[in-house]
Design a protein around this motif. Structure first.
Motif, short mmCIF file in Angstrom:
data_model
loop_
_atom_site.label_atom_id
_atom_site.label_comp_id
_atom_site.label_asym_id
_atom_site.label_seq_id
_atom_site.Cartn_x
_atom_site.Cartn_y
_atom_site.Cartn_z
N ALA A 170 -27.44 -12.30 -47.22
CA ALA A 170 -26.80 -13.54 -46.80
C ALA A 170 -27.81 -14.65 -46.54
CB ALA A 170 -25.96 -13.28 -45.55
N GLU A 171 -28.98 -14.28 -46.05
CA GLU A 171 -30.01 -15.26 -45.71
C GLU A 171 -31.02 -15.49 -46.84
OE1 GLU A 171 -30.29 -17.19 -43.15
OE2 GLU A 171 -28.78 -16.37 -41.78
N ARG A 172 -30.88 -14.76 -47.91
CA ARG A 172 -31.79 -14.85 -49.06
C ARG A 172 -33.23 -14.50 -48.65
NH1 ARG A 172 -32.65 -19.62 -50.55
NH2 ARG A 172 -31.57 -20.75 -48.88
N PHE A 173 -33.35 -13.52 -47.76
CA PHE A 173 -34.67 -13.03 -47.38
C PHE A 173 -35.12 -11.98 -48.39
CE2 PHE A 173 -33.43 -13.78 -42.66
CZ PHE A 173 -33.78 -15.12 -42.76
N ASP A 174 -36.32 -12.14 -48.91
CA ASP A 174 -36.85 -11.20 -49.89
C ASP A 174 -37.47 -10.00 -49.17
OD1 ASP A 174 -37.69 -9.99 -52.20
OD2 ASP A 174 -39.42 -11.32 -52.50
N ILE A 175 -36.60 -9.20 -48.55
CA ILE A 175 -37.02 -8.02 -47.80
C ILE A 175 -36.13 -6.86 -48.24
CG2 ILE A 175 -37.38 -7.01 -45.51
CD1 ILE A 175 -37.31 -9.89 -44.38
N ASP A 176 -36.74 -5.73 -48.54
CA ASP A 176 -36.00 -4.56 -48.99
C ASP A 176 -35.61 -3.72 -47.77
OD1 ASP A 176 -34.96 -2.28 -50.14
OD2 ASP A 176 -36.63 -1.94 -51.50
N ALA A 177 -34.33 -3.69 -47.45
CA ALA A 177 -33.88 -2.95 -46.28
C ALA A 177 -34.01 -1.44 -46.46
CB ALA A 177 -32.43 -3.31 -45.96
N ALA A 178 -34.07 -0.99 -47.70
CA ALA A 178 -34.17 0.45 -47.96
C ALA A 178 -35.60 0.96 -47.92
CB ALA A 178 -33.55 0.78 -49.32
N ASP A 179 -36.56 0.07 -47.94
CA ASP A 179 -37.98 0.44 -47.95
C ASP A 179 -38.48 0.54 -46.51
OD1 ASP A 179 -40.73 0.60 -48.11
OD2 ASP A 179 -40.94 -0.94 -49.64
N PRO A 180 -38.88 1.74 -46.06
CA PRO A 180 -39.35 1.89 -44.67
C PRO A 180 -40.60 1.08 -44.36
CG PRO A 180 -38.83 4.02 -45.65
CD PRO A 180 -38.82 3.03 -46.77
N GLY A 181 -41.33 0.66 -45.39
CA GLY A 181 -42.49 -0.18 -45.16
C GLY A 181 -42.13 -1.64 -44.97
N GLN A 182 -40.98 -2.07 -45.48
CA GLN A 182 -40.54 -3.45 -45.33
C GLN A 182 -39.53 -3.63 -44.20
OE1 GLN A 182 -39.61 -5.87 -48.75
NE2 GLN A 182 -40.64 -4.45 -50.14
N THR A 183 -38.75 -2.59 -43.93
CA THR A 183 -37.82 -2.61 -42.80
C THR A 183 -38.11 -1.36 -41.98
OG1 THR A 183 -36.16 -3.75 -44.13
CG2 THR A 183 -35.41 -2.73 -42.08
#
Length: 320
Positions: free
Chosen positions: A213-226
Motif C-alpha cells: 500500500a505504501e510502495r515500500f521496496d521491502i520484502d516482508a517474506a525475507d527475514p533479512g529485510q523484515t
C-alpha cells in the motif's frame, strides 16, 4: 569442546545463569567461538527521542549510560580491521536513536568510504528528519548507491499496536519518515516485534500488505529485510543452553549472532570505548571483552537468558 567436571556440591548450590561454565543442573554450559567477524556494531549512545514500553536496551530521552561515540573513536577499529585483515563486511549502528548523535552522518561516511556495507537502526522520526540529517543521507546514498540501508523500527503493521509500544502518534511519524526514505531512494528494512502473539505468517502477511500500500521496496517474506524480534523479558524462565543442546535443537554454534559479530560502546565516565560480545547485553560487564577486536576474539559463554531466548531458541539476529 572439552567436557568439564564439577563437584556435586557446587552444582547443587548454583542458580540458573550464575556460573559461566556450569548450568544450574551441573551440565557444561555452551559457548560460541568467533568463527569470523562479519558485522561490527557501534552503539552510538543510549539516548533516544522516545521511551518504548519494552526497549531491549532501556533507551529513553534521559538514559545516557552509553554516551555518544565520535568519529575519532571508531576510526581505530577500521584500522584494526584493515591491519589484521578481518573479514568484516558490514558496519552497523544502533542506539538509542543513532540520529541523535551529532556525528552519525560523519561516522557512516567513514565506514562507507572504507568499502563497508552500512546498516543504521532508526525509528525514522524527528531526529532523522532534521534537514541536516536528510541532506547527509541523500548525499551518502548518491555517493555510495546501494551500500547503506536504514532498518526502521516499526513494531507492528497496525497503528494501534505500534503506538501501544512506542506512544500515541508514533506510527504516523515513522511512516512519514519511511515515505521520505522511499522517495529519496534510500534502501530500507524493517524491524518488527512479536509481542502480540501473531504467527510468523500472520505478521509477514500484515507487513506485506502495508509495504504494498505504501510502495515500500521491502520484502516482508525475507527475514533479512523484515526482522521479527521476540519479546525479551529478563524475568522469564528460559532454559540454559548446554553443549548437548546443539545436537538436540539441530543448531550450530556458528549460526548464533556472537559467532560473527561484536559491538563497541562507550560507558558514561569511561576514558575509552570497549568491545562487547552482543548488542543486547550492553550493561552487563561480564560480556565486556576488552578494548580491541583482537581482545574480543575469544569465545562467548552463553550465560544470559537473552542468549537462550533470543539467539539460540529464537534464532533471531540483529544483522542483515
Amino acid at each position: 569442546m572439552t567436557e568439564q567436571t564439577f563437584s556435586p556440591d557446587r552444582a547443587r548450590s548454583l542458580r540458573k545463569f550464575e556460573d559461566p561454565d556450569l548450568t544450574a543442573k551441573g551440565e557444561t554450559r555452551a559457548q560460541v567461538a568467533l568463527a569470523g567477524l562479519k558485522t561490527l556494531w557501534f552503539n552510538t549512545g543510549t539516548l533516544c527521542n522516545i521511551a518504548c514500553t519494552h526497549c531491549y536496551i532501556e533507551s529513553t530521552p534521559q538514559n545516557d549510560r552509553l554516551v555518544y561515540l565520535t568519529t575519532d573513536e571508531i576510526r581505530p577499529y577500521f584500522e584494526e580491521i584493515e591491519r589484521d585483515r578481518l573479514p568484516v563486511t558490514e558496519i552497523a549502528f544502533t542506539g538509542g536513536e543513532p540520529f541523535m548523535n551529532p556525528q552519525m552522518i560523519d561516522m557512516a561516511e567513514v565506514a562507507l568510504a572504507r568499502g563497508f556495507e552500512v546498516l543504521i537502526l532508526t525509528n525514522a522520526m524527528r531526529p532523522m528528519m532534521r534537514p541536516r540529517v536528510r541532506d547527509g543521507l541523500a548525499r551518502l546514498n548518491a555517493a555510495y548507491p546501494g551500500k547503506m540501508t536504514l532498518r526502521i523500527s516499526l513494531d507492528h503493521f497496525r497503528r494501534d499496536l505500534h503506538d501501544e509500544e512506542r506512544g500515541d502518534g508514533t506510527y504516523d511519524v515513522t511512516l512519514a519518515g519511511m515515505r521520505w526514505l522511499r522517495d529519496a531512494g534510500i534502501p530500507m528494512a524493517v524491524a518488527g516485534r512479536t509481542l502480540w502473539g501473531d504467527t510468523d505468517a500472520e505478521s509477514r502477511a500484515g507487513y506485506a500488505a502495508l509495504f504494498k500500500a505504501e510502495r515500500f521496496d521491502i520484502d516482508a517474506a525475507d527475514p533479512g529485510q523484515t526482522v521479527l524480534f521476540p519479546e525479551m523479558d529478563e524475568q522469564a524462565d528460559v532454559p540454559e543452553i548446554t553443549t548437548a543442546c546443539w545436537g538436540i535443537l539441530g543448531k550450530r554454534p556458528e549460526d548464533v549472532m556472537c559467532a560473527s559479530s561484536r559491538m563497541v560502546v562507550k560507558r558514561k565516565g569511561a576514558a575509552h570505548p570497549v568491545v562487547l560480545s552482543c548488542t543486547l547485553l550492553a550493561y552487563d560487564t561480564a560480556f565486556e571483552m576488552g578494548r580491541t577486536l583482537r581482545d574480543a576474539a575469544r569465545p562467548v559463554k552463553l550465560n544470559h537468558p537473552h542468549c537462550a531466548k533470543f539467539c539460540v531458541l529464537g534464532g533471531a539476529s540483529c544483522s542483515a
